[in-house]
Design an enzyme around this catalytic site. Structure first.
Site, short mmCIF file in Angstrom:
data_model
loop_
_atom_site.label_atom_id
_atom_site.label_comp_id
_atom_site.label_asym_id
_atom_site.label_seq_id
_atom_site.Cartn_x
_atom_site.Cartn_y
_atom_site.Cartn_z
N HIS A 29 0.83 -1.23 0.00
CA HIS A 29 0.00 0.00 0.00
C HIS A 29 0.85 1.26 0.00
O HIS A 29 0.50 2.27 0.63
CB HIS A 29 -0.96 0.02 1.20
N ASN B 130 -10.26 -3.11 2.11
CA ASN B 130 -9.95 -3.00 0.68
C ASN B 130 -11.23 -2.72 -0.10
O ASN B 130 -12.31 -2.67 0.49
CB ASN B 130 -9.36 -4.33 0.17
N TYR C 251 0.27 -4.58 11.81
CA TYR C 251 0.14 -3.18 11.43
C TYR C 251 0.83 -2.24 12.42
O TYR C 251 1.66 -1.42 12.02
CB TYR C 251 -1.33 -2.82 11.20
#
Ligand code: NDP
Length: 493
Positions: A59, A132, A342
């Site tokens: 990303h 997404n 993350y």
């Protein structure tokens, strides 16, 4: 008068000393060598050398906008989250859209899923829904993620993207088929970010005031309508306007044409979960709308391009671990992996105190005993205690925020692992092809597959193609036979 509003602003060093010269370096005489004492020159060059932080491993190419989210329907029977406690409640949001596999400067119209990450700045703290533009994903176990992503990046020797790597991996991982079908349909190349849906993708949970839990999926439905590019259109735009999607979003918002999405949820009770024919926590599957209808919850609008891209988009840190009371996690394996991965990525990329950066900072005060670390910019909690328990600061864990335990006894967890339906990677992609796609979409999807599979090369070419055709065949015979024909392959099951 603040620094920003001063009329006659004097040039200064970063430490604030007014400086007399910004173009010519200080030299020994007009033509002599440069002097070490020209500090402003060193500072300028040294800072320039440090302008880049590591780009996101996935990303990397993205764009963002601020806006607001408004609750339009009462869903308090499912959640006690304060944001949803009253119709009409609203909060500021930040959204970051992105492609997945390409580098920071790659083209916006690549065939790739699009990241759709939303940060809700709520009175309960930040809630990040990091999804997404597709309701499913390629893999369901985080252990496979680095391998999968390597196939989307560059070949270790040629440093080129490799269709062979991609199809080798996908053909060896039939659980990818559903996402691969969506990727090679027209929705794999959306016409910018405004004309696509967003999905939380994972199964999450909601907990209400009575401490009852339901499983939930989140859908952002575009109010602009779906618009997609054909494969050839997307290819052409890669060269003509690599920043196509970013430009479209910025220009629309700058002229006051604010894009909107309706947030809808699907709800599954714990009882329904036990009887669902697939694993409800498998991210390669959707929950059919007929059985689990979409329920409206709110509307989000994007209306402000951040004044500084680096500060508010490059430094934005979204994490599925950032939930709020009333919205919880689920046993979805990929979600569990992302809870770890993350924040770990943000600590590496931005530093241990990434949540102190203005774009990531919650609007509510935070109380904990974390201290120090690089870039502690919020006063580091001053003179207050940095240990627990202590007799002074009154910070106590509030048990009322505890979620009910998940009923994941062996009956549920083991049966999911053993259920033969867990290996049904074909029914839902088949439904997508047969039931949902129009004839035109079917033909475009077949063309896109043929074009991409023609890129497979090398000694394993036949093996890879046959393996993948077999997966297509299990999903839909017509699909497999037409792709085989397009490839000039005699396909026998
Ligand atoms: P429905 O017939 O009720 O709805 C079909 C869904 O598919 C709609 O949400 C539609 O989005 C979406 N869609 C249409 N074309 C594509 C495409 N090329 N790629 C991805 N999504 C597309 O579906 P069911 O719930 O009965 O499921 C049938 C199949 O639809 C599933 O197997 C799955 O592949 C796909 N799907 C299902 C979703 C779900 O949550 N149930 C979500 C998205 C896709 P829109 O309404 O915006 O046009």
């Amino acid at each position: 008068m603040t620094y920003m509003t001063m009329k006659n602003k004097k040039l200064t060093t970063a430490s604030g000393r007014p400086y007399f010269e910004n173009e010519d370096s200080m030299t020994v005489g007009p033509r002599g060598p440069i002097l070490l004492q020209d500090y402003y020159l060193h500072e300028k060059l040294a800072h320039f050398n440090r302008e880049r932080i590591p780009e996101r491993v996935v990303h990397a190419k993205g764009t963002g906008a601020y806006g607001n989210f408004k609750v339009t329907r009462d869903i308090t029977k499912y959640t006690r989250a304060k944001l949803f406690s009253k119709v009409g409640n609203s909060c500021r949001i930040l959204v970051r859209f992105s492609t997945v596999g390409g580098e920071k400067g790659s083209a916006d119209t690549e065939r790739d899923p699009r990241g759709f990450a939303v940060k809700f700045y709520t009175e309960d703290g930040n809630w990040d829904l990091v999804g997404n533009n597709t309701p499913v994903f390629f893999i369901k176990d985080p252990k496979k993620f680095p391998d999968f992503i390597h196939t989307q990046k560059r070949d270790p020797k040629t440093n080129l993207k490799s269709a062979t790597m991609m199809w080798d991996f996908w053909s060896l991982n039939p659980e990818s088929l559903h996402q691969v079908m969506i990727l090679f349909s027209d929705r794999g190349t959306p016409d910018g970010y405004r004309f696509m849906n967003g999905y939380g993708s994972h199964s999450f949970s909601m907990i209400n005031k009575k401490d009852q839990r339901v499983w939930v999926k989140f859908h952002f439905k575009t109010r602009q309508g779906i618009k997609t590019l054909t494969g050839p259109q997307a290819e052409e735009l890669k060269g003509k306007d690599p920043d196509y999607a970013q430009r479209d979003l910025v220009e629309a918002i700058e002229k006051g044409d604010f894009p909107k999405w309706t947030l809808k949820i699907q709800v599954m009770t714990e009882e329904q979960a036990k009887k669902f024919k697939w694993n409800p926590f498998d991210i390669t599957k959707v929950w059919p709308h007929k059985e689990f209808p979409l329920i409206e919850a709110g509307v989000m609008e994007l209306n402000e391009i951040p004044a500084n891209y680096y500060a508010d988009v490059e430094q934005a840190a979204f994490a599925p671990a950032h939930t709020v009371d009333g919205i919880g996690l689920s046993p979805d394996k990929l979600l569990q992996g992302r809870i770890l991965a993350y924040p770990d990525a943000h600590r590496y990329r931005l530093g241990a105190n990434y949540q102190q950066l203005p774009v990531n900072r919650p609007i509510v005060p935070v109380h904990h005993h974390q201290r120090d670390g690089s870039m502690s910019v919020d006063g580091n909690s001053g003179a207050s205690q940095n240990y627990y328990p202590n007799s002074f600061d009154g910070i106590e864990a509030d048990k009322s925020y505890k979620e009910p335990s998940m009923k994941l006894d062996s009956n549920i967890a083991d049966s999911f692992n053993r259920n033969e339906k867990d290996n049904d990677h074909f029914t839902q992609p088949g439904m997508l092809f047969r039931k949902v796609m129009t004839d035109k979409e079917k033909q475009n999807t077949i063309n896109n597959f043929v074009c991409a599979l023609k890129g497979v090369n090398g000694s394993k070419k036949k093996e890879i193609l046959m393996r993948q055709l077999n997966h297509f065949y299990k999903a839909d015979k017509e699909l497999a036979l037409k792709i085989a024909k397009g490839l000039g392959i005699k396909f026998k099951v």
